[in-house]
Design an enzyme around this catalytic site. Sequence first.
Site, PDB file in Angstrom:
ATOM      1  CG  HIS A 128      -0.656   8.068   0.074  1.00 38.74           C
ATOM      2  ND1 HIS A 128      -1.990   7.735   0.170  1.00 38.74           N
ATOM      3  CD2 HIS A 128      -0.247   8.276   1.347  1.00 38.74           C
ATOM      4  CE1 HIS A 128      -2.361   7.746   1.434  1.00 38.74           C
ATOM      5  NE2 HIS A 128      -1.320   8.062   2.184  1.00 38.74           N
ATOM      6  CG  HIS A 180      -0.260   0.019   2.536  1.00 40.45           C
ATOM      7  ND1 HIS A 180      -0.073   1.173   3.264  1.00 40.45           N
ATOM      8  CD2 HIS A 180       0.301  -0.976   3.264  1.00 40.45           C
ATOM      9  CE1 HIS A 180       0.567   0.881   4.388  1.00 40.45           C
ATOM     10  NE2 HIS A 180       0.811  -0.401   4.424  1.00 40.45           N
TER      11      HIS A 180
END
Length: 333
Positions: free
Chosen positions: A127, A125
């Site tokens: 951004h 994970h």
Amino acid sequence: MFLPKSGLFGLFVVLIISSLIIIYQIQVLKLQDRLNSLELNHIEDTAALKRQEALDDHFIIIYNRVPKTASTSFVGVAYDLCKKNHFHVLHVNVTANSHVLSLNNQLSLAKNMSQWDSIKPALYHGHFAYFDFSKFGFQKPLYINLIRKPLDRFISYYYFVRYGDNYRPYLVRKKHGDTMTFDECVAKKLPECDPNNLWLQVPFFCGHAANCRKPGNKWALAEAKKNIVTNYLLVGVTEELQDFISILEITVPRMFRGALDHYLNSNKSHLRKTVQKQTPSEQTIKKIKDSPVWQMENELYEFALEHFHFIKKHTLHEKNQRVVYEKIRPKFT
Ligand SMILES: *[C@@H]1O[C@H](CO)[C@@H](O)[C@H](O)[C@H]1NC(C)=O
Ligand SMILES: *[C@@H]1O[C@H](CO)[C@@H](O)[C@H](O)[C@H]1NC(C)=O
Ligand SMILES: *[C@@H]1O[C@H](CO)[C@@H](O)[C@H](O)[C@H]1NC(C)=O
């Protein structure tokens, strides 16, 4: 033409017997066919279940989180489950939180994630905007994401950088000490609440093309929609996080078994709340909604929502659907 009574009876008996024989033969054929059919996902014993799940051990899931969409809550569930379900969770930290990856880093990531077998199955994970593994010659991973109503997300971010949240309350955010409300900011037309800054979810789903980053670009919106449908396993909405988790559990049980139960019963997974959030005035809302960028971001949200509801209807609400292979030839002996 007159048959004696006994002859009529004899004919009747013959008819009955022959129909019984026909019915019997049809049943036998049906039974043979049933023996020669296989139900998908039907697993008889735990050893078979283990073998089936071993096939899922190569899974790579990428969650390229859009900031302020409840991503921390979901990642929290994954971190809590990973030990029990035997998979890894890794955070991809990109310098200065840049959402755009250099070409060499895209290739390195695609290569490393694809070939790093000992860490699989894995959930990565971070951004960063969507990027395509297949153009580097690797198999596509399972992309997942969450999307949120664009104005809610924008306001949440606005207050988050000022007041932080209850997740890491000690962390001083970059706009700490600035007490200006969102309404005041919009009224003063300051750059940080410029509607062009709403252009965020489109670029995340659109990817690494120059057009993706141009606020209001029509091609970018179309590309983002296409990726949601064809290149993402699942895109949920923040407002229905629980259903997102349920669908993931049903679809990828190897990693998400027990996720829904954990989400509902653990007290820490859905606690992250931005502090000091104020509801904007009607006037502010109208100003934002008049901007073409909000309208396009909202179009993407509505598109993703409809697609998510479609998947939900055919997955959560039709759990009894069975898929069977039949008419398998040559027959199994
Ligand atoms: C990412 O790495 C930088 C530099 O090592 C570090 O300062 C920062 O805290 C990291 N970000 C997160 C979210 O952990
Ligand atoms: C992937 O990167 C990590 C971190 O640099 C490294 O430890 C690992 O060996 C790499 N795996 C492969 C298969 O290259
Ligand atoms: C939260 O849950 C943990 C166990 O999961 C428990 O020990 C703790 O007391 C709970 N905290 C609150 C505030 O309910």
